[in-house]
Design a protein around this motif. Structure first.
Motif, PDB file in Angstrom:
ATOM      1  N   ARG A  19      38.737  44.533  45.801  1.00  0.00           N
ATOM      2  CA  ARG A  19      37.635  45.160  45.064  1.00  0.00           C
ATOM      3  C   ARG A  19      37.106  44.229  43.986  1.00  0.00           C
ATOM      4  NH1 ARG A  19      40.885  49.915  45.680  1.00  0.00           N
ATOM      5  NH2 ARG A  19      41.855  49.515  43.649  1.00  0.00           N
ATOM      6  N   SER A  20      37.993  43.488  43.359  1.00  0.00           N
ATOM      7  CA  SER A  20      37.551  42.549  42.329  1.00  0.00           C
ATOM      8  C   SER A  20      36.699  41.444  42.937  1.00  0.00           C
ATOM      9  CB  SER A  20      38.766  41.943  41.613  1.00  0.00           C
ATOM     10  OG  SER A  20      39.527  42.940  40.965  1.00  0.00           O
ATOM     11  N   ILE A  21      37.119  40.956  44.107  1.00  0.00           N
ATOM     12  CA  ILE A  21      36.349  39.896  44.780  1.00  0.00           C
ATOM     13  C   ILE A  21      34.985  40.421  45.213  1.00  0.00           C
ATOM     14  CG2 ILE A  21      36.284  38.413  46.816  1.00  0.00           C
ATOM     15  CD1 ILE A  21      39.325  38.200  46.620  1.00  0.00           C
ATOM     16  N   GLU A  22      34.962  41.628  45.778  1.00  0.00           N
ATOM     17  CA  GLU A  22      33.690  42.212  46.209  1.00  0.00           C
ATOM     18  C   GLU A  22      32.759  42.444  45.023  1.00  0.00           C
ATOM     19  OE1 GLU A  22      34.725  45.722  48.261  1.00  0.00           O
ATOM     20  OE2 GLU A  22      35.508  44.691  50.046  1.00  0.00           O
ATOM     21  N   ALA A  23      33.308  42.894  43.900  1.00  0.00           N
ATOM     22  CA  ALA A  23      32.476  43.110  42.714  1.00  0.00           C
ATOM     23  C   ALA A  23      31.920  41.795  42.199  1.00  0.00           C
ATOM     24  CB  ALA A  23      33.301  43.801  41.630  1.00  0.00           C
ATOM     25  N   ALA A  24      32.715  40.739  42.251  1.00  0.00           N
ATOM     26  CA  ALA A  24      32.240  39.434  41.793  1.00  0.00           C
ATOM     27  C   ALA A  24      31.148  38.897  42.713  1.00  0.00           C
ATOM     28  CB  ALA A  24      33.411  38.460  41.716  1.00  0.00           C
ATOM     29  N   GLN A  25      31.325  39.069  44.031  1.00  0.00           N
ATOM     30  CA  GLN A  25      30.306  38.605  44.985  1.00  0.00           C
ATOM     31  C   GLN A  25      29.001  39.379  44.813  1.00  0.00           C
ATOM     32  OE1 GLN A  25      32.250  39.077  48.753  1.00  0.00           O
ATOM     33  NE2 GLN A  25      33.404  37.138  48.585  1.00  0.00           N
ATOM     34  N   MET A  26      29.101  40.678  44.599  1.00  0.00           N
ATOM     35  CA  MET A  26      27.900  41.491  44.404  1.00  0.00           C
ATOM     36  C   MET A  26      27.175  41.080  43.131  1.00  0.00           C
ATOM     37  SD  MET A  26      27.586  45.630  44.306  1.00  0.00           S
ATOM     38  CE  MET A  26      28.265  45.707  45.962  1.00  0.00           C
ATOM     39  N   ALA A  27      27.902  40.814  42.084  1.00  0.00           N
ATOM     40  CA  ALA A  27      27.272  40.381  40.835  1.00  0.00           C
ATOM     41  C   ALA A  27      26.583  39.039  41.011  1.00  0.00           C
ATOM     42  CB  ALA A  27      28.329  40.307  39.733  1.00  0.00           C
TER      43      ALA A  27
END
Length: 240
Positions: free
Chosen positions: A225-233
């Motif tokens: 989830r942290s990686i996905e949030a960083a990619q989305m940002a």
């Protein structure tokens, strides 16, 4: 002559056996004191530990005229001699403890009273509580376990019992200096508690295999989830 010497030795053995109440008492005396020729003296008293005290000022030189026969012949220690008898053994006191009260009274009678007193005691010692020591050991530095919670059979300390010797304030062995563990959480908090832990490492040790597997999966999902949030940002910044 040799025959006279042998006969004298036999007579000494017979007298010693009679004095000690038989051959068993004689052998016990040889085992504990090891004195030869066997010591004969006047019985002066006994303490709470069963130690018997004797004196003979005629046949023995000063320093050897007083001796003790231990009550416990297998675990005898000099610290088991009470202070009052220790003073008599070292010739600091002329009268044994059994005669101390009479000696003090005789000294008081010789001193004239200068004024009337309502004090409840006759000496400056005052009231004293009965002294109770562990196995009659007045030196408690030996009352300690020989290993963690295994006790000490030499001094009679049972397993799991706290050591009795004195520790200085500030010592890591002093109860007042030991920091109590502070829990930062509990694995069974939802169930009312039962497995508190003071660090994450401590919590990991308390976990079962299933709990460790579930925690690893939760940590892996959190990382995703942290990686996905960083990619989305990052995509939002590029689109903007």
């Amino acid at each position: 002559t040799p025959l006279t010497m042998v006969w004298g030795l036999v007579q000494s053995f017979r007298a010693a056996a009679k004095y000690r109440g038989g051959w068993k008492g004689l052998l016990e005396h040889m085992y504990t004191n090891g004195d030869y020729p066997f010591k004969f003296g006047t019985y002066m008293g006994c303490d709470a530990a069963g130690n018997r005290y004797y004196e003979n000022r005629v046949d023995y030189p000063f320093g050897q005229h007083r001796w003790v026969e231990p009550g416990d012949i297998h675990n005898f220690d000099s610290s088991s001699i009470p202070p009052q008898w220790q003073g008599w053994m070292t010739s600091m006191n002329d009268a044994p403890p059994s005669q101390e009260d009479q000696l003090i009274q005789s000294k008081l009678e010789a001193v004239p009273s200068m004024c009337r007193s309502d004090a409840p005691v006759a000496t400056n010692v005052g009231h004293q509580e009965t002294l109770v020591n562990f196995h009659h050991l007045h030196n408690l530095t030996q009352v300690r376990s020989r290993g963690y919670n295994i006790g000490n059979p030499i001094v009679g300390l049972p397993p799991g019992v706290k050591d009795s010797y004195y520790t200085q304030p500030g010592s890591p062995y002093n109860d007042a200096s030991i920091e109590k563990p502070v829990a930062i959480g509990d694995l069974d908090e939802a169930k009312g508690g039962g497995r508190p832990y003071k660090s994450d490492k401590w919590a990991e040790r308390l976990m079962t295999a299933e709990e460790k597997e579930a925690a690893a999966k939760a940590q892996e999902e959190e990382a995703k989830r942290s990686i996905e949030a960083a990619q989305m940002a990052q995509r939002r910044r590029l689109a903007g």
